[in-house]
Motif scaffolding. Structure first.
Motif, mmCIF file in Angstrom:
data_model
loop_
_atom_site.group_PDB
_atom_site.id
_atom_site.type_symbol
_atom_site.label_atom_id
_atom_site.label_comp_id
_atom_site.label_asym_id
_atom_site.label_seq_id
_atom_site.Cartn_x
_atom_site.Cartn_y
_atom_site.Cartn_z
ATOM 1 N N ASP A 1 25.590 -11.828 25.293
ATOM 2 C CA ASP A 1 24.184 -11.412 25.269
ATOM 3 C C ASP A 1 23.431 -12.112 24.152
ATOM 4 N N ARG A 2 24.095 -12.156 22.985
ATOM 5 C CA ARG A 2 23.413 -12.760 21.842
ATOM 6 C C ARG A 2 23.151 -14.242 22.108
ATOM 7 N N GLU A 3 24.176 -14.906 22.659
ATOM 8 C CA GLU A 3 23.994 -16.331 22.952
ATOM 9 C C GLU A 3 22.876 -16.537 23.961
ATOM 10 N N PRO B 1 23.177 -4.831 18.103
ATOM 11 C CA PRO B 1 23.253 -5.862 19.136
ATOM 12 C C PRO B 1 22.254 -6.988 18.884
ATOM 13 N N GLY B 2 22.716 -8.198 19.155
ATOM 14 C CA GLY B 2 21.817 -9.340 19.048
ATOM 15 C C GLY B 2 21.563 -9.811 17.632
ATOM 16 N N LYS B 3 22.212 -9.095 16.656
ATOM 17 C CA LYS B 3 21.979 -9.490 15.261
ATOM 18 C C LYS B 3 23.106 -10.409 14.789
ATOM 19 N N SER C 1 20.335 -14.570 24.412
ATOM 20 C CA SER C 1 19.027 -14.304 23.804
ATOM 21 C C SER C 1 18.614 -15.470 22.915
ATOM 22 N N ALA D 1 28.730 -8.652 23.959
ATOM 23 C CA ALA D 1 27.745 -8.767 22.877
ATOM 24 C C ALA D 1 27.525 -10.232 22.513
ATOM 25 N N TYR E 1 29.347 -4.573 16.908
ATOM 26 C CA TYR E 1 28.571 -5.278 17.923
ATOM 27 C C TYR E 1 27.670 -4.330 18.686
#
Lengths: 164, 346
Positions: free
Chosen positions: A39-41, B143-145, A43, A36, B139
Motif C-alpha cells: 500500500d505504501r509503495e 499506515p503509509g508512514k 501511495s 502495508a 504497520y
C-alpha cells in the motif's frame, strides 16, 4: 554418525512448531506487513505520478501562457504597424491634397495672370488704337498746310507716344 | 488447568549442583567428547558448568505416554540413574534392565522429549512471534508512514527478500511464496544467532531441523511444479527418446538432491562453526597452559564474528536457493519449443 542421524523427536517437534509458526506469522505478520508495504509503495507511486502530472500540467499552462503572450505581442505589433500605416497614409493623403491644392492655386494664379495679361494687352491695344486715332485726327487737322510738315508732325507724335 | 501449568513448570527444573562433565571423566580432557557433547542435543540445558535446566522427558513406549522431568535421570551427584525403567546413556533414552543398565535397541520406544534443541526452538519461536507481531502492529498503527524503530531495521530485510530473492527468482507468482521464504529466512537467522549465544543450542546445526526445513522446500517445489517443470523431468526437451530411461531417473534424483544439498549445507556450516570455536577453546586445555588462552580467545573471537556473518549468509543462501527451486517449478518455458526444434535433427 550420531551427528548425521536425525532424531525422530526433534523432527516431529520441528515440523509441528515450524508449521504453527509459519501459519501464525503468515496470518498475523507477513500478510499485514506485505500489504502495508504494498500500500505504501502504491501511495508513493501515486504521489510521484501525481507530481509528474502536475509538472506536466504546469508546463502545459506555461506553454499556453507563452503562446498567449506571443499572440498578444503579435497582436500589438500588428496594431502598431497598422496605426503607423494609417498615420503614414493620413500624412500622405494630406501631402497629396496639399500638393493638389498648391497645384490648383498655381494654375488659378497662372490663369489669373494670363487673363490679367490679356486684359492689359487688350487695353494697350485699345490705347494704341485710340492714340492712333488721336494722332490721325491731329494729322488730319493739319492736313492741308504742308505735306512736309505733316510728316514731321506725324513723326513727332509718334516719338512722343511712349508705349507703357 | 492451573495444576497442569504447575506440573509443566515443575518439568523445567533448574539445578545448580555440581556434576561431572562427561568429557572430563578419568581426569583426562578429551576434546572430541566435549565438542560432541556441546553440539549434540540433550535432555538438560547446561548454561554453565553445574547450572542445568532439566527439561521434560516425553516418552512414547509402545503407545503409552510417559512424562517426567529429566532431573530424575540424575542422582544427587549428577550420576546417571534409571527412572521408571528408563535410563539416559550418551544423551539417548534406553529401556533399563533390573540393574539399571541400558538395553540395546529402541523397540517401540519413541523419545519426543522437549530437548535442549526443542526448548531453544520454542525460545526462538517466541522471539520471532514477538518481534514480527510487534512490527506488524507498527504497520497497522501508522499506515503509509515511514518505518520507525525495530520496524525500520527489519523492513529493508523484508523488502530485500521480496525484491531480490522472491521477485528475482520466482517471477510474477512470487507473492504466494513470500510467507514461507520470510519464515525460513528469519527462523534460520534467529536460530543461528541464538546458537552463537553462550549456552545456546546448536539447533540449525542439527540434521533433523535442516531435514524438516529442506523437506518443506521440497514439498512446496513438487506441489507447485507446473506442466513445463514436470515436462522437463519426464521428457527433457532436446533429448532423444531412447535416453529417457537414463534421463528420468537422473532428473528424479535431481529433485531430491536439491533439498538434500540445502539440508547438508546448513547443517554442516553451522556445526562446523561451532566445532571450530570449541576446538580453539580446547587448545587451552590440551596444552594445559594459560599462555595459549589469549591466542585461543583472539582466534575464537574472530571466528565468532565470522559466524555472525555465516549465520546471516546461510539464512540468505537457504532462502535464495529455495526461491530458485520454486522459480524453476513455476517458470513458464516459452523457449522450450524452439530448443526442441533446434535439436530435432538427431
Amino acid at each position: 554418525m550420531e551427528l548425521v542421524t536425525p532424531g525422530i523427536g526433534l523432527i516431529i517437534w520441528q515440523a509441528v512448531t515450524f508449521l504453527i509458526v509459519l501459519f501464525l506469522l503468515t496470518k498475523f505478520a507477513w500478510k499485514p506487513i506485505m500489504k502495508a508495504l504494498h500500500d505504501r509503495e502504491a501511495s508513493i507511486e501515486n504521489a510521484l505520478s501525481a507530481a509528474e502530472q502536475a509538472k506536466l500540467e504546469m508546463q502545459g499552462l506555461k506553454a499556453e501562457n507563452e503562446k498567449l503572450l506571443a499572440q498578444a505581442r503579435l497582436e500589438r505589433d500588428k496594431i502598431l504597424r497598422e496605426a503607423t500605416e494609417a498615420g503614414n497614409n493620413l500624412v500622405e493623403a494630406a501631402r497629396e491634397k496639399a500638393n493638389q491644392e498648391g497645384a490648383r492655386m498655381i494654375t488659378m494664379a497662372r490663369e489669373a495672370i494670363d487673363s490679367e495679361k490679356r486684359a492689359a494687352i487688350a487695353e494697350v491695344k485699345n490705347q494704341a488704337a485710340s492714340l492712333s486715332i488721336e494722332i490721325a485726327e491731329r494729322i488730319l487737322r493739319r492736313e492741308l498746310s504742308d505735306p512736309k510738315a505733316q510728316q514731321e508732325l506725324a513723326q513727332d507724335y509718334v516719338r512722343e507716344v511712349t508705349l507703357y | 488447568m492451573k495444576k497442569l501449568f504447575v506440573f509443566l513448570l515443575c518439568l523445567f527444573t533448574i539445578s545448580a549442583h555440581a556434576n561431572e562433565a562427561p568429557a572430563e571423566e578419568g581426569g583426562v580432557f578429551k576434546p572430541g567428547d566435549m565438542i560432541t557433547h556441546h553440539i549434540a542435543d540433550g535432555h538438560k540445558w547446561e548454561f554453565a558448568h553445574g547450572v542445568n535446566l532439566y527439561l521434560p522427558v516425553i516418552l512414547v513406549d509402545n503407545g503409552q505416554l510417559n512424562i517426567f522431568s529429566s532431573s530424575n535421570f540424575f542422582d544427587a551427584h549428577g550420576e546417571e540413574v534409571a527412572h521408571k525403567g528408563y535410563v539416559l546413556e550418551h544423551g539417548h533414552v534406553y529401556k533399563a534392565n533390573a540393574e539399571g543398565e541400558p538395553i540395546e535397541g529402541h523397540a517401540g520406544l519413541y523419545d519426543l522429549s522437549i530437548t535442549k534443541n526443542v526448548a531453544s526452538m520454542f525460545l526462538s519461536v517466541a522471539l520471532l512471534l514477538g518481534v514480527f507481531l510487534v512490527i506488524a502492529g507498527r504497520y497497522k498503527s501508522n499506515p503509509g508512514k515511514a518505518p520507525s524503530g525495530i520496524q525500520s531495521f527489519f523492513e529493508p530485510i523484508i523488502i530485500f527478500i521480496r525484491d531480490d530473492i522472491a521477485k528475482a527468482n520466482i517471477g510474477p507468482k512470487y507473492e504466494r511464496y513470500m510467507p514461507f521464504l520470510l519464515t525460513i529466512f528469519f527462523f534460520i537467522w534467529f536460530n543461528n544467532m541464538l546458537g552463537l549465544m553462550p549456552g545456546g543450542a546448536n539447533l540449525t546445526g542439527n540434521i533433523a531441523v535442516t531435514l524438516v526445513l529442506a523437506v518443506m522446500t521440497l514439498l512446496i517445489t513438487v506441489f507447485s511444479g507446473n506442466k513445463s517443470y514436470w515436462g522437463h523431468i519426464f521428457a527433457t526437451p532436446g533429448v532423444p527418446v531412447w535416453l529417457a530411461p537414463i534421463m528420468i531417473p537422473v532428473e528424479l534424483i535431481g529433485i531430491i538432491t536439491k533439498p538434500f544439498s540445502l539440508m547438508v549445507r546448513l547443517f554442516a556450516n553451522i556445526t562446523a562453526g561451532h566445532i571450530i570455536i570449541l576446538s580453539l577453546f580446547s587448545l587451552i586445555f590440551i596444552f594445559e597452559s594459560l599462555a595459549v588462552a589469549p591466542l585461543s580467545v583472539a582466534f575464537a573471537t574472530f571466528m565468532n564474528f565470522l559466524e555472525l556473518f555465516v549465520a546471516l549468509l546461510q539464512a540468505y543462501i537457504f532462502t535464495l536457493l529455495s526461491a530458485m527451486y520454486f522459480g524453476g517449478a513455476v517458470e513458464e518455458h516459452d523457449h522450450v519449443d524452439d530448443m526442441g526444434h533446434g535439436d530435432g535433427g538427431h
